[in-house]
Every structure is written in C-alpha cells, then in structure tokens.
Design an enzyme around this catalytic site. Structure first.
Site, PDB file in Angstrom:
ATOM      1  N   ASP A 424     -34.650  20.847  -4.725  1.00  0.00           N
ATOM      2  CA  ASP A 424     -33.821  21.021  -5.926  1.00  0.00           C
ATOM      3  C   ASP A 424     -33.537  19.676  -6.591  1.00  0.00           C
ATOM      4  O   ASP A 424     -32.933  18.781  -6.003  1.00  0.00           O
ATOM      5  CB  ASP A 424     -32.525  21.706  -5.462  1.00  0.00           C
ATOM      6  CG  ASP A 424     -31.715  22.268  -6.597  1.00  0.00           C
ATOM      7  OD1 ASP A 424     -32.031  21.966  -7.760  1.00  0.00           O
ATOM      8  OD2 ASP A 424     -30.762  22.998  -6.315  1.00  0.00           O
ATOM      9  N   ASP A 507     -29.584  28.552 -13.264  1.00  0.00           N
ATOM     10  CA  ASP A 507     -29.086  29.471 -12.230  1.00  0.00           C
ATOM     11  C   ASP A 507     -28.736  30.840 -12.811  1.00  0.00           C
ATOM     12  O   ASP A 507     -28.116  30.947 -13.855  1.00  0.00           O
ATOM     13  CB  ASP A 507     -27.825  28.902 -11.576  1.00  0.00           C
ATOM     14  CG  ASP A 507     -28.148  27.705 -10.698  1.00  0.00           C
ATOM     15  OD1 ASP A 507     -29.274  27.188 -10.781  1.00  0.00           O
ATOM     16  OD2 ASP A 507     -27.267  27.298  -9.931  1.00  0.00           O
TER      17      ASP A 507
HETATM   18  C1  GLA Z   1     -28.655  24.439  -7.908  1.00  0.00           C
HETATM   19  C2  GLA Z   1     -29.686  25.531  -7.675  1.00  0.00           C
HETATM   20  C3  GLA Z   1     -29.017  26.699  -6.963  1.00  0.00           C
HETATM   21  C4  GLA Z   1     -28.439  26.216  -5.636  1.00  0.00           C
HETATM   22  C5  GLA Z   1     -27.479  25.061  -5.877  1.00  0.00           C
HETATM   23  C6  GLA Z   1     -27.039  24.400  -4.573  1.00  0.00           C
HETATM   24  O1  GLA Z   1     -27.661  24.874  -8.785  1.00  0.00           O
HETATM   25  O2  GLA Z   1     -30.272  25.942  -8.870  1.00  0.00           O
HETATM   26  O3  GLA Z   1     -29.950  27.747  -6.745  1.00  0.00           O
HETATM   27  O4  GLA Z   1     -29.478  25.837  -4.775  1.00  0.00           O
HETATM   28  O5  GLA Z   1     -28.060  24.057  -6.672  1.00  0.00           O
HETATM   29  O6  GLA Z   1     -26.159  23.351  -4.767  1.00  0.00           O
END
Ligand code: GLA
Length: 696
Positions: A424, A507
């Site tokens: 990520d 997200d």
């Molecule tokens: C980002 C990702 C999420 C999750 C969070 C964790 O927002 O897109 O899916 O993994 O980080 O902190």
C-alpha cells in the site's frame, strides 16, 4: 405508484442558546448521512477537537464526505454562518479533498470550492431569509472519499425567534427485508471453485478441494502428478512440482487453456465421495511463472477490524471460514491488513515497541506474538495466509513500512509462510523525494505524507518493481496485490511490476454511492484483466463491517446482490470484509452461490464491460470460457424497473439461447434472439444475473 423515498425526519425538543442564535450542534446531527464514520457533535469525525489550519474550535459538526444534513427552516432563519475545512486530524494527507455546499430550496447558495488538508478555515456566511429547506452538504470533490474529514465549525443560525429546526439525512432507499435466492447445496457431493490453479516450480502447493455435500466425505484424485499428495479425509492437496522440462514455443498468458499435456500443465480429475454419491471435476494445475490464474478469493481484516486486528481475531476468522462452510465454495485467503506491526507514537500499549530488531528484521506488535504460528494455523485448516505492508517507511496507519527493507521483509514473509502481500503506497512519495535529495526530511516522521505523488510511470512503478523482485526470489508463491488507488492507470503497467492484482480506486465504504460509483466505472481497466492479473475495485462490504466500529452494512439487500454480482462480473478479487463470526443466513448465502462465484472464477479471465446503458438500466456482459455469456442487468434507479428486453446484440450471442438465472440457479427461458424477448423485473438498485448459453 409507491414512493420509495422517505425522509429521516427527527423531531427536536432542544432549546437554543438565545432566541436569536440557534447553534447547529444543538440540533439532532445523528440523522445526517455520511459515507464514513458517524456524525459528531463538537468533535471531528474521528472524535478529536475540531481543528482547522491549526486553530481549535469549541463547537460545530464533524462529519465525513459525502455528507448531507437537511434542515427544515420554514423561513425561520435569516443567516447561516460557519468556519469550514478539512480537519487537521488527517495529518495533511494529500488524498483529502472536499467541497462544502449550502443549498436552499434546491438552489446552491454557497460553495467553498475544493478544500484540502492543512488549509485555514474558510468563512461561510449565507443569507437564508425565506428559505424553507436548507441542505448542508459535503462532497468528495469527485475524487473518492479517502481522508475526507470535514468540519462545519462554529456553525449557527441567526433567527427571528425560532429556537430549533428539525433535521434529516440525505434520501436513502427504504430497507428491504432479506430474501435468500440461492438454493441450498445438494446433500450429494459437488465440487465447486476454480478449475485452474497456478504454482511456480518448487513452491509449496496447497489446494483444498472445495466440495459441498453431506459429511463424512472422502477425496481422491486421478492423474495427480508425482510430487503432490492428497489427504483423503481433508481434501488438501500439498507438495511441490518440478520445473517443466519444455515450454511450448507459442507459450503466452493463456496457453494452458488451449494446450493440454505440455510440460508443467497437469489435468487432474478430483473426486469427492459420500454415502449418497460421487462427484468429479477437472482441475488444471499449471506449473510455471504465473500464479493467481483466477481472482483470489478470501477475507481481509480491514473493513471490519481496521486498527483493532489481532492474531486471535485472524485465527477466529480462519475458523469461521471453515465452520461457515465458505471453504467449500473456494474461499481461501485469510489476510491481515495494516496494524500487525508497531505504530509510530501510538498511545495503545499493544502497538508500542521496536519497529525492527538489531538485524533490521521487522518486529510484529504484541497482538501478533507468533507470525509463523499464525500462518501454520491457517494452513492446517487448508487455507492460505496474507499480509500487508507499504513501500514507504510508514503504512497508511502509521505502522512500520518496508522502505529500504524490501528484501529482508519479503524473506521474512516467506519464512513465516505467508502467501499474499497487499502493498500500500502511503508515505512512499515523500520518502522518494527525500532519497533524491530534494528534502532533508528522511527518515520521515509518521504521517508526513505531504510529498506530491509522482506522475511519471517510472516513479510509480519503481517501488512495486523492487518488492516484486524480492518476492519472486522467495521459495514460495506470494500473490502480489498492489494498492495505490489507480494512480498512473496502474492497470496498464501493473503486470510489468509483477502485480497479480491492483486496486483501481480509493477506499470503498458501505454505501450505495461508494460501491456503485466504483463498481460501475471499471471499463477503462477491463482490457488488462487476464489470468494472473486482476483489476481490484476494493474489498467486499456485505455483512457486519465498520472499520473497528461494527455495524450491519448500510447497503440494502438488493444493493448487496448488485455488489456481489458486479464484482463477479468484473473478475475482481473477492475479499470478504466483514466479521465472519457474525454471519447471518442472508450474508452467507450471498457468498456461497457457486454459479455466481463461477462467473468470477471463470478460467478465461475476462472482465465484464458495460454493453448497454438505457435510462437507469445497465447491462454488463462477461465472456466465459465455454462460449457462454454472464450478463448482469442492473437498475441504478430508485423505482422498480420492469421491461421486456429483446435487443440481444450487446449480449454478444445470437440464435437459440438457454437463459439461466444464476442467483436462483434455474433455467428461466429458451429463446431465439431473432424474435424472443425476456421479461426483466429488477428491484431498485438491484440486479438480475443471467447466463446465456447457445442451445445445443
Ligand atoms: C489504505 C488502503 C486500505 C487499508 C488501509 C490500512 O487506506 O486503501 O485498504 O489497507 O490503508 O491503513
């Protein structure tokens, strides 16, 4: 016709501070609708003091885009004023961008323009004389809702004596009582799940035969290659396969579909037997460079537990995947998201401690005392284990990331026995700048994410390529899931950096707006989906979700049918996001329809695209390996849609067709596209999902 909208009106009994001033925070804010978290009185959405551009405000409304609060003023107010902006609690995260909008009787009265993190509060002063219905809205400024923490600080009305106003949220569809469409699986054995699986030479192989039917059941396999063994009781196939001797000259991504019996390409017949019968199914095992030949299916901790995850919870999730029977439908991965590492400046003692040991090995936090033990536990159940990290020094949750430690971390994941890595982006951009000498800011304090995201493909690809090399060198297969929200059209180059899947969006959250705006906007990436490469529109939001604050999903029952149908049509990775210990019959049923899941797992690996737009109707068609088409007919409107459908050309098949309803698992029509028609009845925000097969 029955109207499907109803306002969430709340009667109020609060009195205002004075006859002339009504403070917004004295009204009922709880009814506001928002796409993340809960409405807050005198606090930010995450529960901190309202803070804009370094200034703290005592009073106001803390919310999150997209947010709507309606007020019934009935001409009783003259002026609305507030100080608005992105709350400082998100640490200047560049993903935040919002717009505050004040509408009176459906006319825009005031707009803030796009506001970003760190900016000083903007003054909002609006004349509302004579306004009957006032709407205070916060939009995501059209770039997704990530980090969109919005404050209406010091918000108040000047009135001509009115003491209070009734409030309501945005229009939502009324709840629909759960209805189950999937018939129960037969008591006789049936083998479900993927029909092709990839493994690299020498990597530990693990495949659990997913079979429904009464237990006890025994398993066997015909033509199982030497190197693999099958446990007759559990149906777990384990072992390793050797490097293929010869690879066909024309070997390409999909060669295993057309060339049988080439080296490394094994066709095995799986057999499941109980006292009532026997089932057989062919499984193609392809030993080569490519893995994830069908979209990964499993669970991830983020959408339910977020920062509250622990090894115990993950083990219980794995147990639930078995006990609920989901394992019998092909669900495999049990993935830990962020917060298994220690966290920068955490106040939570279970997240405090060294980030790395003296040799530089990453140190899991106290909630994860035995990573190898955790992976072993998951494997013993016949499932696979997944983990999370970031190419920057810190993850999105301010925990330890892999910057400069990629090889060491990849080796650790492999030693522990993990089979999946979600990687990520967060905090990589400023680290990269610092590395280039453009900043003196390295090593970075957690949360210093203010570096601009690079726009060149080379810069975006670099960190993912580094981790790919490190993962590829490990003696085990690790599915590589890129998470950078679609920057630089990642689908165009994700394969080049070894990605098996890549997030195409910000997200997801459990609202119709979030799910539908993601799900119905994936066509651009569709040409890049293929076995081993999947576009990822983010994890599932059915069941009890809530990012640490569990609640039943805000999607209606029909919206949930839409969500699962659409994700399967899109050949998306399917990662359950709910607390699997809290399954109800409806949610379990949604996740265990083998004919629907087969659309996702189809070995051809094509992604559906939108083939028809007509008013609120959308049709998505996906070509399947046997020449048939899966077609979802979706209703984006808020009224039922009843229509006679006869324009079959977008479906891509002509002539005599058999039409099967995949949710109900039954044939609904035999028709000739030349003169036939299908009657479609699609509920508001709902779907009918059919498979069209040329009649024999
Ligand atoms: C980002 C990702 C999420 C999750 C969070 C964790 O927002 O897109 O899916 O993994 O980080 O902190």
């Amino acid at each position: 016709m029955k109207t499907l909208f109803y306002p969430l009106l709340a009667a109020l009994t609060v009195t205002s501070v004075s006859a002339e001033t009504v403070w917004l925070d004295d009204l009922n804010l709880a009814v506001a609708t928002q796409d993340f978290g809960a409405p807050q009185k005198n606090k930010s959405v995450d529960g901190h003091a309202l803070t804009l551009g370094g200034k703290v405000f005592e009073r106001g409304f803390g919310t999150h885009a997209d947010s709507t609060l309606n007020l019934k003023l009935d001409g009783g107010a003259q002026k609305f004023s507030a100080r608005v902006g992105v709350d400082d609690e998100i640490n200047k995260n560049p993903s935040a961008s919002i717009e505050f909008i004040v509408r009176g009787d459906d006319k825009v009265l005031w707009q803030s323009g796009v506001m970003r993190a760190g900016a000083a509060a903007k003054a909002c002063e609006v004349d509302v004389t004579g306004v009957t219905a006032l709407e205070l809205a916060v939009s995501d400024a059209d770039d997704g809702i990530s980090f969109d923490h919005a404050d209406w600080a010091e918000a108040k009305f000047e009135t001509a004596g009115a003491k209070t106003f009734a409030t309501s949220g945005g229009a939502v569809l009324p709840p629909v009582a759960p209805y189950i469409l999937t018939p129960p699986a037969p008591v006789t054995p049936r083998i479900n799940g993927a029909s092709v699986v990839g493994v690299r030479p020498g990597s530990p192989f693990l495949f659990t035969i997913p079979a429904t039917g009464d237990r006890p059941m025994s398993f066997s396999a015909k033509k199982l290659p030497s190197g693999l063994k099958l446990d007759a009781k559990t149906g777990h196939i384990t072992g390793t396969l050797p490097r293929p001797q010869a690879v066909p000259a024309d070997a390409k991504g999909g060669y295993f579909l057309t060339h049988d019996n080439v080296s490394g390409n094994y066709t095995v017949t799986l057999v499941a037997k109980n006292s009532l019968g026997t089932a057989e199914k062919e499984l193609r095992i392809v030993c080569g460079d490519r893995i994830a030949l069908t979209p990964p299916m499993g669970w991830n901790s983020w959408n339910c537990f977020a920062g509250e995850v622990s090894a115990e919870r993950v083990k219980r999730a794995a147990d639930a995947m078995v006990k609920s029977g989901l394992i019998n439908h092909g669900w495999t991965y049990v993935n830990v998201d962020d917060f298994w590492q220690n966290r920068h400046n955490s106040k939570d003692p279970t997240l405090q401690g060294a980030f790395r040991d003296v040799q530089g090995n990453i140190v899991p936090n106290a909630r994860f005392p035995d990573m190898k033990g955790l992976a072993d536990y998951i494997h013993k159940l016949g499932l696979k284990a997944g983990l999370y990290s970031s190419p920057g020094p810190w993850t999105c949750g301010n925990c330890t990331g892999s910057f400069d430690r990629e090889w060491q971390d990849a080796a650790k994941y492999a030693q522990w026995g993990f089979d999946y890595l979600k990687y990520d982006w967060c905090s990589y951009a400023p680290a990269m700048e610092a590395r280039r000498g453009n900043s003196t800011n390295y090593p970075l304090a957690a949360g210093s994410w203010s570096g601009a995201h690079p726009s060149s493909h080379a810069d975006l690809m670099k960190p993912y390529a580094i981790m790919h090399e490190a993962l590829a060198a490990q003696p085990r297969d690790i599915v590589y899931s890129l998470c950078q929200y679609g920057m630089g059209d990642v689908w165009e180059w994700g394969d080049q950096v070894g990605g098996n899947c890549w997030r195409t969006t910000g997200d997801i959250t459990d609202t119709w707006k979030s799910m539908s705006s993601i799900g119905f906007n994936q066509d651009k990436a569709a040409p890049f989906a293929k076995p081993g490469n999947w576009n990822d529109p983010d994890m599932l939001i059915v069941g009890e979700v809530g990012w640490g604050n569990l609640h039943p999903t805000h999607l209606t029952v029909d919206e949930q049918y839409t969500h699962i149908s659409l994700w399967c049509l899109l050949a998306a990775p399917l990662l359950i996001g709910c607390d699997m210990e809290k399954f109800d019959d409806f949610t379990l049923n949604l996740l265990s329809n083998d004919e629907v899941l087969a659309v996702d797992q189809d070995p051809l690996g094509q992604q559906a695209t939108c083939v028809l737009k007509d008013g609120h109707l959308r049709a998505y068609a996906k070509k399947l390996a046997d020449g048939s088409r899966a077609v979802g007919f979706f209703n984006l409107g808020t009224q039922p849609l009843n229509l006679s459908f006869s324009a079959f050309s977008p479906v891509g098949l002509a002539g005599r067709l058999t039409v099967r309803d995949l949710w109900r698992q039954k044939e609904v029509a035999q028709l000739n596209t030349a003169n036939g028609a299908l009657l479609l009845a699609i509920p508001p925000h709902g779907v009918v999902l059919y498979r069209f097969t040329p009649a024999k």
